[in-house]
Design a protein around this motif. Structure first.
Motif, PDB file in Angstrom:
ATOM      1  N   THR A   1      40.102  38.682  44.188  1.00 15.65           N
ATOM      2  CA  THR A   1      38.948  39.589  44.142  1.00 15.65           C
ATOM      3  C   THR A   1      39.153  40.760  45.101  1.00 15.65           C
ATOM      4  OG1 THR A   1      37.468  37.800  43.514  1.00 15.65           O
ATOM      5  CG2 THR A   1      36.449  39.748  44.487  1.00 15.65           C
TER       6      THR A   1
ATOM      7  N   ALA B   1      41.847  43.113  43.687  1.00 19.87           N
ATOM      8  CA  ALA B   1      41.324  43.866  42.543  1.00 19.87           C
ATOM      9  C   ALA B   1      40.361  44.967  42.981  1.00 19.87           C
ATOM     10  CB  ALA B   1      40.619  42.916  41.565  1.00 19.87           C
ATOM     11  N   SER B   2      39.760  44.809  44.155  1.00 16.11           N
ATOM     12  CA  SER B   2      38.804  45.813  44.633  1.00 16.11           C
ATOM     13  C   SER B   2      39.387  46.714  45.726  1.00 16.11           C
ATOM     14  CB  SER B   2      37.545  45.124  45.158  1.00 16.11           C
ATOM     15  OG  SER B   2      37.843  44.388  46.330  1.00 16.11           O
TER      16      SER B   2
ATOM     17  N   LYS C   1      44.261  45.933  40.033  1.00 16.18           N
ATOM     18  CA  LYS C   1      42.958  45.877  39.352  1.00 16.18           C
ATOM     19  C   LYS C   1      43.091  45.153  38.009  1.00 16.18           C
ATOM     20  CE  LYS C   1      41.185  50.008  41.656  1.00 16.18           C
ATOM     21  NZ  LYS C   1      41.095  49.278  42.882  1.00 16.18           N
ATOM     22  N   THR C   2      44.191  45.380  37.311  1.00 11.30           N
ATOM     23  CA  THR C   2      44.442  44.718  36.027  1.00 11.30           C
ATOM     24  C   THR C   2      44.867  43.262  36.239  1.00 11.30           C
ATOM     25  OG1 THR C   2      45.126  46.809  35.047  1.00 11.30           O
ATOM     26  CG2 THR C   2      45.833  44.794  33.923  1.00 11.30           C
TER      27      THR C   2
ATOM     28  N   SER D   1      41.994  41.049  38.276  1.00 14.94           N
ATOM     29  CA  SER D   1      40.617  41.113  37.801  1.00 14.94           C
ATOM     30  C   SER D   1      40.165  39.722  37.355  1.00 14.94           C
ATOM     31  CB  SER D   1      40.540  42.099  36.630  1.00 14.94           C
ATOM     32  OG  SER D   1      39.324  41.976  35.961  1.00 14.94           O
TER      33      SER D   1
ATOM     34  N   SER E   1      38.392  38.856  35.000  1.00 13.42           N
ATOM     35  CA  SER E   1      38.376  38.712  33.545  1.00 13.42           C
ATOM     36  C   SER E   1      39.761  38.412  32.973  1.00 13.42           C
ATOM     37  CB  SER E   1      37.824  39.986  32.887  1.00 13.42           C
ATOM     38  OG  SER E   1      38.663  41.096  33.175  1.00 13.42           O
ATOM     39  N   GLU E   2      40.836  38.633  33.792  1.00 10.51           N
ATOM     40  CA  GLU E   2      42.191  38.330  33.326  1.00 10.51           C
ATOM     41  C   GLU E   2      42.436  36.836  33.417  1.00 10.51           C
ATOM     42  OE1 GLU E   2      44.558  40.307  31.939  1.00 10.51           O
ATOM     43  OE2 GLU E   2      43.053  41.865  31.960  1.00 10.51           O
TER      44      GLU E   2
END
Length: 189
Positions: free
Chosen positions: A146, A149-150, A181-182, A185, A187-188
């Motif tokens: 996290t 990604a941020s 970020k990709t 993430s 959601s990945e």
């Protein structure tokens, strides 16, 4: 009985001395001259989505790979040693009695051989959004994922912690930071 105990003790010390060091960053699976896309997300059959980064100059090569399955990094210091001398001939212009002369003269020049010294990495530290995060082995934790990604856009300074003690700050390129970020993430998959 003493002989058996001594042999058992020697065997145990051998096992302990050859056991891998726990909590250590594994070496990168690629080298700085490998034909990979640097700072771009690619698919790898072993790691899934991954990004490769390198940072180098005359004195060092730092190569890293970043995936949810783990962060791997290799740091090599470039050193040189004197291996001999050679004679090099130079030409200079000399002025004598209002005339110019070309004069050749020999000069001894040192010959250096460059070599690499790999420095094992214990852990990597990240200062992201006012918090310090540490990675030392295995899959990237959800908290670190996290944070990565941020991470703010741009180059990022990370801290390498050496197995033998001490630290060194190293820069990760903005393209790699953007790729986090990709890769990291939530959601990945």
């Amino acid at each position: 009985m003493k002989t058996q105990l001594l042999n058992w003790g020697l065997g145990l010390s051998f096992i302990l001395s050859t056991a891998p060091v726990a909590f250590a960053v594994e070496p990168a699976p690629i080298g700085e001259n490998d034909k990979v896309q640097w700072s771009k997300v690619v698919e790898n059959p072993f790691d899934g989505k991954i990004v490769y980064d390198k940072n180098f100059n005359d004195n060092l090569v730092f190569v890293s790979s970043w995936s949810k399955g783990g962060i791997r990094a290799t740091y090599n210091r470039i050193e040189s040693r004197l291996v001999g001398y050679r004679t090099v001939w130079h030409t200079r212009t000399v002025h004598r009695k209002h005339r110019k002369y070309e004069e050749r003269y020999p000069e001894r020049e040192p010959i250096y051989q460059k070599y690499r010294v790999e420095q094992p990495i214990k852990s990597l530290q990240f200062a992201i959004n006012g918090q310090i995060h540490t990675y030392d082995e295995g899959p990237v934790s959800p908290e670190l994922a996290t944070a990565l990604a941020s991470a703010p856009a741009g180059n990022m300074l990370i801290r390498i912690v050496w197995r033998k003690g001490g630290t060194q700050d190293m820069e990760i390129g903005k393209g790699t930071v953007q790729s986090w970020k990709t890769i990291f993430s939530p959601s990945e998959g």
